[in-house]
Write an enzyme that holds these catalytic residues in place. Structure first.
Site, mmCIF file in Angstrom:
data_model
loop_
_atom_site.group_PDB
_atom_site.id
_atom_site.type_symbol
_atom_site.label_atom_id
_atom_site.label_comp_id
_atom_site.label_asym_id
_atom_site.label_seq_id
_atom_site.Cartn_x
_atom_site.Cartn_y
_atom_site.Cartn_z
ATOM 1 N N LYS A 171 0.842 -1.199 0.000
ATOM 2 C CA LYS A 171 0.000 0.000 0.000
ATOM 3 C C LYS A 171 0.879 1.252 0.000
ATOM 4 C CE LYS A 171 -1.998 -1.432 3.736
ATOM 5 N NZ LYS A 171 -2.880 -1.701 4.883
ATOM 6 N N THR A 187 -9.003 9.548 7.986
ATOM 7 C CA THR A 187 -8.685 8.283 7.317
ATOM 8 C C THR A 187 -8.458 7.143 8.308
ATOM 9 O OG1 THR A 187 -6.343 8.920 7.278
ATOM 10 C CG2 THR A 187 -7.667 9.443 5.317
ATOM 11 N N GLY A 224 -8.766 3.852 10.076
ATOM 12 C CA GLY A 224 -9.362 2.576 9.720
ATOM 13 C C GLY A 224 -9.178 2.141 8.286
ATOM 14 N N THR A 225 -8.372 2.853 7.518
ATOM 15 C CA THR A 225 -8.230 2.503 6.102
ATOM 16 C C THR A 225 -7.651 1.101 5.900
ATOM 17 O OG1 THR A 225 -6.134 3.715 6.119
ATOM 18 C CG2 THR A 225 -8.041 4.841 5.190
ATOM 19 N N GLY A 226 -6.628 0.751 6.665
ATOM 20 C CA GLY A 226 -5.997 -0.552 6.490
ATOM 21 C C GLY A 226 -6.922 -1.695 6.844
ATOM 22 N N CYS A 227 -7.618 -1.568 7.968
ATOM 23 C CA CYS A 227 -8.584 -2.596 8.380
ATOM 24 C C CYS A 227 -9.682 -2.726 7.340
ATOM 25 C CB CYS A 227 -9.210 -2.227 9.724
ATOM 26 S SG CYS A 227 -8.036 -1.919 11.060
#
Length: 263
Positions: free
Chosen positions: A173, A204, A206-209
């Site tokens: 990412k 932003t 929580g983007t990875g989860c």
């Protein structure tokens, strides 16, 4: 039948990341979300004020309870906190006939540590080898491999370093780079460069989860890895664009943006 997706992760009391973000994403994408709680955090828009991991026995019991009765079409991992939990969850996934999306969570959006330094080797040698897709961000790539990425051209080198630990696919990412939000998906031979416009929105959390859960949801529906990642990228890009203020710090992405957009 509605596909079943299991998240193995920590709780975010603020609702923006972790188990809460995972279940919201799964609902938004039309699958049945289930959870194995690995840790409880005291967390809000300003950061993580405390974290308490659950005993390995509690994690293993939750996993077996769900998988043995209900069954799963995909598994997603997030915060695993300790080497003991990483090793236990890795063993459980290895014995489950379902694709696994591994988000090797190291720190929170605010820079708070969510993984013990002693657990890094277990992530490399136990967790990554059972991953269908690993989804590290650039900080996690550096933490796991020592490779530091400062430009889009270096994403391929980072992917190769992660693939050496055994995941079938890796999604590097590149959101921390400047310019467009560019991610690289590869299995070492096939490559997909996923590009999206960068939205000027600081909310932003929580983007990875959210991205990892979206990938798992699409895999559970029977999509290929490239198809699943492409659809998940589209979903999370919309969620980032619609991210909203919450509390006094960094707000969450909007998991329900498609509902509010009338889709």
């Amino acid at each position: 039948m509605i596909p079943n997706v299991l998240t193995v992760a920590g709780s975010d009391s603020g609702g923006g990341a972790g188990i809460q973000a995972d279940l919201k994403t799964m609902l938004a994408l039309g699958v049945h979300g289930m959870s194995v709680l690995t840790a409880v955090t005291a967390q809000n828009s300003l950061g993580v004020q405390g974290a308490w991991e659950l005993p390995v026995e509690a994690v293993r019991a939750q996993y077996r309870s769900v998988v043995d009765d209900i069954g799963v079409q995909a598994v997603k991992t997030g915060m695993l906190a300790s080497a003991e939990l990483v090793e236990a969850v890795s063993g459980l996934i290895a014995g489950t006939d379902a694709p696994a999306v591994v988000d090797p969570v190291g720190v929170s959006k605010h820079g708070d540590s969510l993984l013990a330094a002693s657990a890094l080797d277990s992530v490399r040698t136990k967790l990554l080898p059972v991953a269908t897709v690993a989804t590290p961000n650039l900080d996690e790539v550096a933490q796991l491999t020592g490779v530091r990425v400062e430009s889009e051209e270096q994403l391929r080198r980072a992917a190769a370093a992660v693939l050496e630990y055994g995941p079938r696919w890796v999604l590097i990412k590149g959101g921390h780079l400047s310019g467009d939000a560019v991610d690289l998906l590869t299995d070492g031979s096939e490559e997909h460069c996923l590009r999206a416009p960068r939205h000027d929105n600081r909310h932003t959390h929580g983007t990875g989860c959210t991205l990892a859960s979206a990938i798992a949801s699409q895999l559970a529906k029977g999509h290929s890895v490239p198809e699943a990642v492409t659809a998940a990228k589209e979903y999370v890009t919309g969620a980032i664009a619609a991210g909203f203020a919450l509390g006094g710090g960094i707000g969450p992405v909007d998991h329900g943006w498609r509902f509010r957009a009338g889709f």
